[in-house]
Design a protein around this motif. Structure first.
Motif, PDB file in Angstrom:
ATOM      1  N   GLU A 128       0.630  -1.222  -0.061  1.00 55.69           N
ATOM      2  CA  GLU A 128      -0.098  -0.126   0.100  1.00 55.69           C
ATOM      3  C   GLU A 128       0.878   1.479   0.136  1.00 55.69           C
ATOM      4  O   GLU A 128       0.388   2.214  -0.612  1.00 55.69           O
ATOM      5  CB  GLU A 128      -0.884   0.091   1.115  1.00 55.69           C
ATOM      6  N   ARG A 131       2.367   1.771  -3.639  1.00 55.05           N
ATOM      7  CA  ARG A 131       1.058   2.304  -4.439  1.00 55.05           C
ATOM      8  C   ARG A 131       1.000   3.606  -4.251  1.00 55.05           C
ATOM      9  O   ARG A 131       0.901   4.426  -5.077  1.00 55.05           O
ATOM     10  CB  ARG A 131       0.025   1.396  -4.299  1.00 55.05           C
ATOM     11  N   ARG A 132       0.953   4.267  -2.940  1.00 61.62           N
ATOM     12  CA  ARG A 132       0.560   5.459  -2.425  1.00 61.62           C
ATOM     13  C   ARG A 132       1.746   6.541  -3.130  1.00 61.62           C
ATOM     14  O   ARG A 132       1.375   7.253  -3.677  1.00 61.62           O
ATOM     15  CB  ARG A 132       0.422   5.832  -1.085  1.00 61.62           C
ATOM     16  N   GLU A 133       2.933   5.898  -2.745  1.00 55.51           N
ATOM     17  CA  GLU A 133       4.017   6.812  -3.028  1.00 55.51           C
ATOM     18  C   GLU A 133       4.189   6.981  -4.623  1.00 55.51           C
ATOM     19  O   GLU A 133       4.482   8.035  -5.281  1.00 55.51           O
ATOM     20  CB  GLU A 133       5.391   6.399  -2.450  1.00 55.51           C
ATOM     21  N   ALA A 134       3.945   5.914  -5.394  1.00 50.64           N
ATOM     22  CA  ALA A 134       4.246   5.905  -6.870  1.00 50.64           C
ATOM     23  C   ALA A 134       3.038   6.987  -7.435  1.00 50.64           C
ATOM     24  O   ALA A 134       3.349   7.456  -8.332  1.00 50.64           O
ATOM     25  CB  ALA A 134       4.129   4.335  -7.400  1.00 50.64           C
ATOM     26  N   GLN A 135       1.878   6.563  -6.939  1.00 48.94           N
ATOM     27  CA  GLN A 135       0.844   7.464  -7.454  1.00 48.94           C
ATOM     28  C   GLN A 135       1.013   9.111  -7.038  1.00 48.94           C
ATOM     29  O   GLN A 135       0.840   9.786  -7.924  1.00 48.94           O
ATOM     30  CB  GLN A 135      -0.533   7.212  -6.743  1.00 48.94           C
ATOM     31  N   ALA A 136       1.437   9.290  -6.013  1.00 44.16           N
ATOM     32  CA  ALA A 136       1.766  10.605  -5.695  1.00 44.16           C
ATOM     33  C   ALA A 136       2.836  11.366  -6.569  1.00 44.16           C
ATOM     34  O   ALA A 136       2.814  12.446  -6.821  1.00 44.16           O
ATOM     35  CB  ALA A 136       2.233  10.686  -4.203  1.00 44.16           C
ATOM     36  N   GLY A 138       3.411  10.342  -9.469  1.00 48.49           N
ATOM     37  CA  GLY A 138       3.195   9.845 -10.995  1.00 48.49           C
ATOM     38  C   GLY A 138       4.191   9.197 -11.699  1.00 48.49           C
ATOM     39  O   GLY A 138       4.332   9.295 -12.885  1.00 48.49           O
ATOM     40  N   ARG A 139       4.639   8.073 -10.878  1.00 53.91           N
ATOM     41  CA  ARG A 139       5.475   7.166 -11.499  1.00 53.91           C
ATOM     42  C   ARG A 139       4.649   5.723 -11.624  1.00 53.91           C
ATOM     43  O   ARG A 139       3.765   5.380 -10.868  1.00 53.91           O
ATOM     44  CB  ARG A 139       6.710   6.909 -10.641  1.00 53.91           C
ATOM     45  N   ILE A 141       4.059   1.947 -10.871  1.00 54.05           N
ATOM     46  CA  ILE A 141       4.438   1.205  -9.588  1.00 54.05           C
ATOM     47  C   ILE A 141       5.676   0.457  -9.724  1.00 54.05           C
ATOM     48  O   ILE A 141       6.573   0.107  -8.895  1.00 54.05           O
ATOM     49  CB  ILE A 141       3.366   0.524  -9.188  1.00 54.05           C
ATOM     50  N   HIS A 144       8.858   2.297  -9.295  1.00 52.21           N
ATOM     51  CA  HIS A 144       9.155   2.807  -7.762  1.00 52.21           C
ATOM     52  C   HIS A 144       9.600   1.465  -6.961  1.00 52.21           C
ATOM     53  O   HIS A 144      10.495   1.373  -6.046  1.00 52.21           O
ATOM     54  CB  HIS A 144       7.530   3.141  -7.071  1.00 52.21           C
TER      55      HIS A 144
END
Length: 198
Positions: A128, A131-136, A138-139, A141, A144
């Motif tokens: 989780e 997933r949050r970091e990649a979404q934040a 814009g990369r 997953i 990341h």
């Protein structure tokens, strides 16, 4: 917060190990595998399969590339979830919250140790949070995740990021390894995450 190593030495707890021959299937040349680690990938949370297709091969290929040229070792990479990582983070680092990656180095007398080099260890990655970091940022997953695998391996190879100079050297090493794997430089995405990686 940037990814952190636990800096805690723990005994391996009986996880079966595989030989790096599996890296041949991941497309790595025999010259990389000869001096690489034994690399076991454990998918502890099955949701990883749906989030990153071919996740085990990606992680193994990334780990073996990051370890290239440093000698043999045993590395286990467990892809788990925030709940498990939070529990480990609280137990080993007194931080009762999930983090993206935890790295546990094997003790110096671990069987398979070679003179003067790293012995290997366990790397735990939280679904989780990744997933949050990649979404934040814009990369993708998968990019990341590859970055965090490289980050964990570099900790096992002796790198750290507690001081500005060593952090910069570690970032440059990460970017070089990821570049060889056709993954864009993760530090170009930093501005996309408020306050850096969580």
């Amino acid at each position: 917060m940037e990814p952190r190593s636990s800096q805690t030495r723990v005994e391996p707890d009986g996880v079966p190990r595989k030989t790096p021959a599996a890296g041949l299937a991941a497309g790595l040349p025999p010259s990389v595998l000869r001096d690489g680690p034994e690399c076991e990938v454990i998918i502890a949370d099955a949701r990883w399969h749906g989030v990153v297709p071919g996740v085990a091969a990606l992680v193994r290929r990334t780990a073996l590339a990051a370890w290239a040229g440093t000698g043999p070792a045993a590395v286990t990479i467990a892809l788990d979830n925030d709940r498990t990582i939070r529990r480990l983070n609280a137990r080993h680092r007194d931080r009762n919250k999930p983090t993206n990656v935890l790295t546990f180095e094997y003790p110096g007398d671990y069987p398979g140790e070679h003179a003067g080099g790293p012995t290997g260890g366990d790397i735990m990655i939280a679904l989780e949070t990744v997933r949050r970091e990649a979404q934040a940022a814009g990369r993708p997953i998968r990019h990341h995740l590859a970055h965090l695998v490289v980050h964990g391996i570099l900790h096992l190879r002796g790198h750290d990021h507690h001081q500005a100079g060593e952090a910069r050297r570690m970032e440059m090493a990460e970017a070089r390894i990821l570049g060889r794997l056709s993954v864009p430089n993760p530090w170009k995405y930093r501005a996309g995450i408020a306050g850096g990686e969580q």
